[in-house]
Motif scaffolding. Sequence first.
Motif, PDB file in Angstrom:
ATOM      1  N   PHE A   1       0.842  -1.192   0.000  1.00 52.14           N
ATOM      2  CA  PHE A   1       0.000   0.000   0.000  1.00 52.14           C
ATOM      3  C   PHE A   1       0.882   1.249   0.000  1.00 52.14           C
ATOM      4  N   TYR A   2       0.263   2.379  -0.367  1.00 52.23           N
ATOM      5  CA  TYR A   2       1.022   3.611  -0.513  1.00 52.23           C
ATOM      6  C   TYR A   2       0.350   4.750   0.259  1.00 52.23           C
ATOM      7  N   LYS A   3       1.172   5.587   0.871  1.00 54.62           N
ATOM      8  CA  LYS A   3       0.651   6.724   1.628  1.00 54.62           C
ATOM      9  C   LYS A   3      -0.032   7.719   0.692  1.00 54.62           C
ATOM     10  N   ASP A   4      -1.160   8.240   1.170  1.00 51.74           N
ATOM     11  CA  ASP A   4      -1.891   9.284   0.451  1.00 51.74           C
ATOM     12  C   ASP A   4      -1.910  10.507   1.351  1.00 51.74           C
ATOM     13  N   SER A   5      -0.786  11.230   1.393  1.00 47.49           N
ATOM     14  CA  SER A   5      -0.618  12.324   2.350  1.00 47.49           C
ATOM     15  C   SER A   5      -1.553  13.495   2.074  1.00 47.49           C
ATOM     16  N   ASP A   6      -1.909  13.726   0.809  1.00 44.93           N
ATOM     17  CA  ASP A   6      -2.775  14.864   0.506  1.00 44.93           C
ATOM     18  C   ASP A   6      -4.244  14.470   0.381  1.00 44.93           C
ATOM     19  N   ASN A   7      -4.559  13.205   0.665  1.00 48.63           N
ATOM     20  CA  ASN A   7      -5.945  12.720   0.708  1.00 48.63           C
ATOM     21  C   ASN A   7      -6.720  12.935  -0.586  1.00 48.63           C
ATOM     22  N   ASP A   8      -6.037  12.756  -1.721  1.00 47.41           N
ATOM     23  CA  ASP A   8      -6.739  12.903  -2.991  1.00 47.41           C
ATOM     24  C   ASP A   8      -7.085  11.550  -3.610  1.00 47.41           C
ATOM     25  N   GLY A   9      -6.802  10.474  -2.888  1.00 43.88           N
ATOM     26  CA  GLY A   9      -7.130   9.137  -3.381  1.00 43.88           C
ATOM     27  C   GLY A   9      -6.033   8.470  -4.173  1.00 43.88           C
ATOM     28  N   PHE A  10      -4.890   9.151  -4.294  1.00 43.07           N
ATOM     29  CA  PHE A  10      -3.779   8.608  -5.069  1.00 43.07           C
ATOM     30  C   PHE A  10      -2.515   8.604  -4.209  1.00 43.07           C
ATOM     31  N   GLY A  11      -1.755   7.507  -4.311  1.00 40.53           N
ATOM     32  CA  GLY A  11      -0.640   7.308  -3.402  1.00 40.53           C
ATOM     33  C   GLY A  11       0.711   7.739  -3.948  1.00 40.53           C
ATOM     34  N   ASP A  12       1.627   7.989  -3.010  1.00 34.94           N
ATOM     35  CA  ASP A  12       3.000   8.358  -3.317  1.00 34.94           C
ATOM     36  C   ASP A  12       3.777   7.097  -3.690  1.00 34.94           C
ATOM     37  N   PRO A  13       4.312   7.006  -4.910  1.00 36.46           N
ATOM     38  CA  PRO A  13       5.014   5.783  -5.330  1.00 36.46           C
ATOM     39  C   PRO A  13       6.260   5.471  -4.513  1.00 36.46           C
ATOM     40  N   ASN A  14       6.760   6.448  -3.766  1.00 36.75           N
ATOM     41  CA  ASN A  14       7.971   6.241  -2.960  1.00 36.75           C
ATOM     42  C   ASN A  14       7.666   5.897  -1.509  1.00 36.75           C
ATOM     43  N   SER A  15       6.413   5.566  -1.212  1.00 38.86           N
ATOM     44  CA  SER A  15       6.026   5.356   0.192  1.00 38.86           C
ATOM     45  C   SER A  15       5.409   3.981   0.435  1.00 38.86           C
ATOM     46  N   GLY A  16       5.725   3.021  -0.392  1.00 41.98           N
ATOM     47  CA  GLY A  16       5.093   1.708  -0.278  1.00 41.98           C
ATOM     48  C   GLY A  16       5.439   0.982   1.002  1.00 41.98           C
ATOM     49  N   SER A  17       4.459   0.285   1.592  1.00 41.73           N
ATOM     50  CA  SER A  17       4.690  -0.564   2.757  1.00 41.73           C
ATOM     51  C   SER A  17       3.790  -1.791   2.676  1.00 41.73           C
ATOM     52  N   PHE A  18       4.251  -2.865   3.275  1.00 42.94           N
ATOM     53  CA  PHE A  18       3.628  -4.178   3.135  1.00 42.94           C
ATOM     54  C   PHE A  18       2.620  -4.435   4.254  1.00 42.94           C
ATOM     55  N   HIS A  19       1.434  -4.940   3.868  1.00 44.33           N
ATOM     56  CA  HIS A  19       0.405  -5.312   4.838  1.00 44.33           C
ATOM     57  C   HIS A  19      -0.258  -6.608   4.357  1.00 44.33           C
ATOM     58  N   GLU A  20      -0.740  -7.420   5.318  1.00 45.42           N
ATOM     59  CA  GLU A  20      -1.500  -8.615   4.970  1.00 45.42           C
ATOM     60  C   GLU A  20      -2.981  -8.342   5.216  1.00 45.42           C
ATOM     61  N   ILE A  21      -3.811  -8.658   4.223  1.00 44.23           N
ATOM     62  CA  ILE A  21      -5.233  -8.350   4.308  1.00 44.23           C
ATOM     63  C   ILE A  21      -6.055  -9.492   3.720  1.00 44.23           C
ATOM     64  N   ASN A  22      -7.361  -9.427   3.928  1.00 44.00           N
ATOM     65  CA  ASN A  22      -8.295 -10.296   3.225  1.00 44.00           C
ATOM     66  C   ASN A  22      -8.568  -9.714   1.846  1.00 44.00           C
ATOM     67  N   PHE A  23      -8.938 -10.581   0.925  1.00 49.70           N
ATOM     68  CA  PHE A  23      -9.247 -10.137  -0.432  1.00 49.70           C
ATOM     69  C   PHE A  23     -10.361  -9.090  -0.398  1.00 49.70           C
ATOM     70  N   GLY A  24     -10.107  -7.946  -1.042  1.00 53.56           N
ATOM     71  CA  GLY A  24     -11.122  -6.904  -1.157  1.00 53.56           C
ATOM     72  C   GLY A  24     -11.228  -5.969   0.023  1.00 53.56           C
ATOM     73  N   ASP A  25     -10.386  -6.129   1.058  1.00 60.65           N
ATOM     74  CA  ASP A  25     -10.429  -5.218   2.202  1.00 60.65           C
ATOM     75  C   ASP A  25     -10.055  -3.797   1.790  1.00 60.65           C
ATOM     76  N   GLU A  26     -10.546  -2.836   2.556  1.00 63.73           N
ATOM     77  CA  GLU A  26     -10.119  -1.455   2.353  1.00 63.73           C
ATOM     78  C   GLU A  26      -8.647  -1.306   2.735  1.00 63.73           C
ATOM     79  N   ALA A  27      -8.012  -0.308   2.161  1.00 62.71           N
ATOM     80  CA  ALA A  27      -6.617  -0.027   2.492  1.00 62.71           C
ATOM     81  C   ALA A  27      -6.505   0.455   3.933  1.00 62.71           C
ATOM     82  N   PRO A  28      -5.357   0.259   4.588  1.00 63.63           N
ATOM     83  CA  PRO A  28      -5.158   0.812   5.937  1.00 63.63           C
ATOM     84  C   PRO A  28      -5.338   2.324   5.933  1.00 63.63           C
ATOM     85  N   ASP A  29      -5.622   2.878   7.103  1.00 61.18           N
ATOM     86  CA  ASP A  29      -5.864   4.316   7.228  1.00 61.18           C
ATOM     87  C   ASP A  29      -4.698   5.122   6.648  1.00 61.18           C
ATOM     88  N   GLY A  30      -5.060   6.135   5.838  1.00 56.61           N
ATOM     89  CA  GLY A  30      -4.054   7.023   5.273  1.00 56.61           C
ATOM     90  C   GLY A  30      -3.302   6.442   4.101  1.00 56.61           C
TER      91      GLY A  30
END
Length: 224
Positions: free
Chosen positions: A97-126
């Motif tokens: 997942f990627y940080k969306d610091s300006d809250n426009d729905g699009f992430g910073d390509p240089n901010s990726g981090s790994f999370h484990e989720i269920n299929f179709g879950d919402e992205a982690p906060d922010g």
Amino acid sequence: MKNKFLKTVLPVMLLITAVFIIGSGCYGEPTGDWYEDADGDGYGNISSYIGQSDQPQGYVRDHSDCDDTNANIYPNAIEIPDNDIDENCNGLFGITFYKDSDNDGFGDPNSGSFHEINFGDEAPDGMVYNSADCDDTNDMINPLADEIVGNNIDDNCDGDVDIFEYYTDADGDGYGSGSALPPPAVGVHNNLDCDDTNPEVHPYAIEVENGIDDDCDGITDEII
């Protein structure tokens, strides 16, 4: 005392010994639970049970393998992100997942981090699923923004500065399709939509299991 031992104690001891010998003969050797480990990763398949005292070749005690055809998939294996495989058999999938610091729905390509989720879950906060923002400090700059002529900025992150064309957005999801419209037509400044009749289908949508390529990447029902 000797006679008493021969008449009482010794017969009792012999009787107890006989019970143990006969008992073991009646019940046989204790059995063990074994499961086939077809891929040789040390974890067996629960559907391949064998009960016997000696360990059969190719069988193990553990039966927690969720894919006994792949030696890289087993409990506690290293989860590899973004490949639609549950390597560690915990029922979750590794996603970047990627940080969306300006809250426009699009992430910073240089901010990726790994999370484990269920299929179709919402992205982690922010955070968001995509890495499409070319300036995550400005919510007016993203793939859905209007290109503004004369400001020397690539407002819509398409790689062109101060150049824009209009495209038809028939389903109103912000993503256009088809060929550029001649002036003075108006529309959106991208033609990224793969289904301009469905507002739920567009680039950067969350892919869900529905038989549709929701995010327009050419793959149907993948994890991301």
